[in-house]
Design an enzyme around this catalytic site. Structure first.
Site, short mmCIF file in Angstrom:
data_model
loop_
_atom_site.label_atom_id
_atom_site.label_comp_id
_atom_site.label_asym_id
_atom_site.label_seq_id
_atom_site.Cartn_x
_atom_site.Cartn_y
_atom_site.Cartn_z
N MET A 1 8.50 25.34 34.80
CA MET A 1 7.44 24.35 34.93
C MET A 1 8.05 23.01 35.33
O MET A 1 8.92 22.50 34.63
CB MET A 1 6.68 24.25 33.60
CG MET A 1 5.78 25.46 33.38
SD MET A 1 5.15 25.57 31.70
CE MET A 1 4.22 24.08 31.54
N GLU A 2 7.53 22.48 36.43
CA GLU A 2 8.14 21.31 37.03
C GLU A 2 8.16 20.11 36.08
O GLU A 2 7.15 19.77 35.48
CB GLU A 2 7.34 20.93 38.29
CG GLU A 2 8.18 20.17 39.27
CD GLU A 2 7.53 18.87 39.66
OE1 GLU A 2 6.32 18.70 39.38
OE2 GLU A 2 8.24 18.02 40.21
N GLN A 66 11.78 29.84 42.48
CA GLN A 66 10.46 29.63 43.08
C GLN A 66 10.52 28.63 44.24
O GLN A 66 11.13 27.57 44.12
CB GLN A 66 9.48 29.12 42.02
CG GLN A 66 8.05 29.09 42.54
CD GLN A 66 7.04 28.67 41.49
OE1 GLN A 66 6.99 27.51 41.11
NE2 GLN A 66 6.23 29.61 41.03
N CYS A 96 0.12 25.39 42.53
CA CYS A 96 0.25 23.99 42.11
C CYS A 96 -1.00 23.18 42.49
O CYS A 96 -1.41 23.16 43.65
CB CYS A 96 1.50 23.37 42.74
SG CYS A 96 1.71 21.66 42.22
N LYS A 137 2.63 33.67 43.09
CA LYS A 137 1.81 33.15 41.99
C LYS A 137 0.62 32.46 42.61
O LYS A 137 0.78 31.56 43.44
CB LYS A 137 2.65 32.17 41.18
CG LYS A 137 1.89 31.38 40.14
CD LYS A 137 2.54 31.52 38.78
CE LYS A 137 1.83 30.73 37.71
NZ LYS A 137 2.36 29.39 37.57
C1 LIG Z 1 3.68 20.18 33.73
C2 LIG Z 1 3.47 21.51 34.39
C3 LIG Z 1 4.34 21.91 35.38
C4 LIG Z 1 4.17 23.15 36.01
N1 LIG Z 1 5.05 23.55 36.98
C5 LIG Z 1 4.92 24.76 37.56
C6 LIG Z 1 5.86 25.22 38.53
O1 LIG Z 1 6.82 24.52 38.90
N2 LIG Z 1 5.66 26.46 39.05
C7 LIG Z 1 4.62 27.26 38.66
O2 LIG Z 1 4.49 28.38 39.14
N3 LIG Z 1 3.71 26.84 37.77
C8 LIG Z 1 3.84 25.62 37.20
N4 LIG Z 1 2.93 25.21 36.27
C9 LIG Z 1 1.80 26.10 35.92
C10 LIG Z 1 2.15 27.02 34.75
O3 LIG Z 1 3.20 27.88 35.11
C11 LIG Z 1 0.95 27.88 34.36
O4 LIG Z 1 0.58 28.65 35.46
C12 LIG Z 1 -0.24 27.05 33.92
O5 LIG Z 1 0.16 26.00 33.07
C13 LIG Z 1 -1.27 27.92 33.19
O6 LIG Z 1 -0.67 28.61 32.14
P1 LIG Z 1 -0.70 28.06 30.62
O7 LIG Z 1 -2.16 27.83 30.29
O8 LIG Z 1 -0.05 29.17 29.85
O9 LIG Z 1 0.07 26.79 30.60
C14 LIG Z 1 3.08 23.98 35.65
C15 LIG Z 1 2.19 23.56 34.65
C16 LIG Z 1 2.37 22.34 34.02
C17 LIG Z 1 1.40 21.92 32.94
#
Ligand SMILES: Cc1cc2nc3c(=O)[nH]c(=O)nc-3n(C[C@H](O)[C@H](O)[C@H](O)COP(=O)(O)O)c2cc1C
Length: 334
Positions: A1-2, A66, A96, A137
């Site tokens: 997660m970025e 990724q 994203c 994704k």
């Molecule tokens: C701060 C933040 C950064 C994220 N960065 C990425 C990323 O770099 N690559 C990605 O595939 N998903 C990224 N996501 C999305 C999460 O992987 C995930 O798909 C999304 O938060 C929904 O799942 P959750 O409800 O379990 O958090 C990010 C989400 C957040 C909140």
């Protein structure tokens, strides 16, 4: 997660058995083949491939790389670069929702046109030539779900060997609920394995997400930080049918202290202080005790004070944190 889960966090989160694999923060691809240092920055675990070791966390959990971009040729060039640097697989980000990223034609922006998803995945699959897999994704769409199945089919037709579906559209952002039943609908229209993602915060959510989506596997996002023992809890339940006890504040506080020690090896104290508070803010979600501690700890500005406060609130014994050790620039290794 970025901006939230880097290699050290991956290391920490995979020390207990729970996660099958992890994925890096996205590497943003615009119009050039990026130099190795960019890949090593996002995925320092790649350096292990120089020693013929698997690209994995120190506990041996695989790390996938990724890419986020839209131009098929540039994506292909960077996929080749990543393969040459030892990447295990390439995951493509079509999820994203960030305005800046979408305005520059990246992430979920491509979901408006399934053909663009196909072109991007196909270009990467062709470039990798079967040496390593490409996965994707997606979300359920950009503004609506009309193209959800078409986008999934496009990723599959382009050559993706697995699809993670975050059960919301881009416009839904992170607003609950995640539509797990829609992930199930997608799953029925494609043959590759589908992994359900979105709003899985508890063991109960895991059961519901699996039931409604029909998926065997789920991906944890924010909850991996909110409750670092959720993945081990799911794994334990799978293995024994038993529930592990709830994660205590002490376990959370110890995680934060260990995290600070790890980050202090490469970052200045000020930055580490913010990172610890950032993680603590994630832990507040659904946990009143962590929230109460956050309200108190958020005002502390010095790392030592923050760690002492964490220690006195839950950690049994705490040594002073290590001072910043300058590590050689990663580019010197390549
Ligand atoms: C701060 C933040 C950064 C994220 N960065 C990425 C990323 O770099 N690559 C990605 O595939 N998903 C990224 N996501 C999305 C999460 O992987 C995930 O798909 C999304 O938060 C929904 O799942 P959750 O409800 O379990 O958090 C990010 C989400 C957040 C909140």
């Amino acid at each position: 997660m970025e901006g939230v889960i880097d290699a050290l966090t991956r290391d920490l989160l995979t020390r207990e058995a729970g996660f099958d694999w992890t994925v890096t923060e996205f590497v943003r691809v615009i119009d050039a083949r990026l130099p190795p240092r960019v890949f090593y920055k996002h995925c320092p675990e790649l350096l292990q491939s120089l020693k013929q070791s698997p690209v994995a966390t120190p506990s041996g959990v695989p790390v996938h790389l990724q890419l986020l971009g839209s131009d098929p040729l540039t994506l292909a060039a960077n996929a080749r670069q990543a393969r040459e640097l030892g990447a295990l697989s390439i995951d493509m980000n079509f999820g994203c929702p960030a305005k800046l990223v979408n305005r520059h034609d990246g992430g979920a922006a491509l979901l408006r046109d399934p053909e663009r998803v196909f072109d991007a995945v196909r270009a990467v699959a062709d470039a990798l030539d079967g040496d390593i897999p490409v996965t994707a994704k997606i979300r359920l769409g950009f503004s609506n779900r009309l193209q959800a199945v078409a986008c999934a089919q496009a990723a599959q037709a382009g050559g993706a060997s697995q699809l993670v579906v975050h059960g919301r559209t881009r416009d839904e952002g992170y607003r609950p609920p995640a539509h797990w039943e829609w992930i199930g609908r997608i799953r029925q229209h494609i043959k590759i394995p589908v992994v359900a993602n979105g709003d899985i915060w508890t063991l109960e959510d895991y059961w519901k997400a699996r039931t409604l989506s029909g998926c065997d596997d789920v991906m944890l996002g924010r909850a991996a930080l909110a409750d670092p023992w959720l993945a081990p809890r799911i794994r334990h339940w799978q293995a024994t049918g038993q529930r592990l006890p709830e994660t205590t504040w002490r376990m959370r506080a110890e995680t934060l202290c260990t995290y600070a020690d790890l980050q202090c090896q490469k970052l200045p104290e000020k930055v580490v202080t913010s990172l610890v508070k950032q993680w603590l803010a994630q832990m507040r979600k659904g946990n009143a005790e962590a929230n109460a501690h956050f309200q108190h700890l958020k005002r502390i500005t010095r790392l030592d004070d923050l760690l002492q406060a964490l220690a006195s609130s839950g950690v049994s014994e705490r040594k002073p944190h290590k001072a910043l050790v300058q590590t050689p620039d990663i580019t010197t290794h390549v």
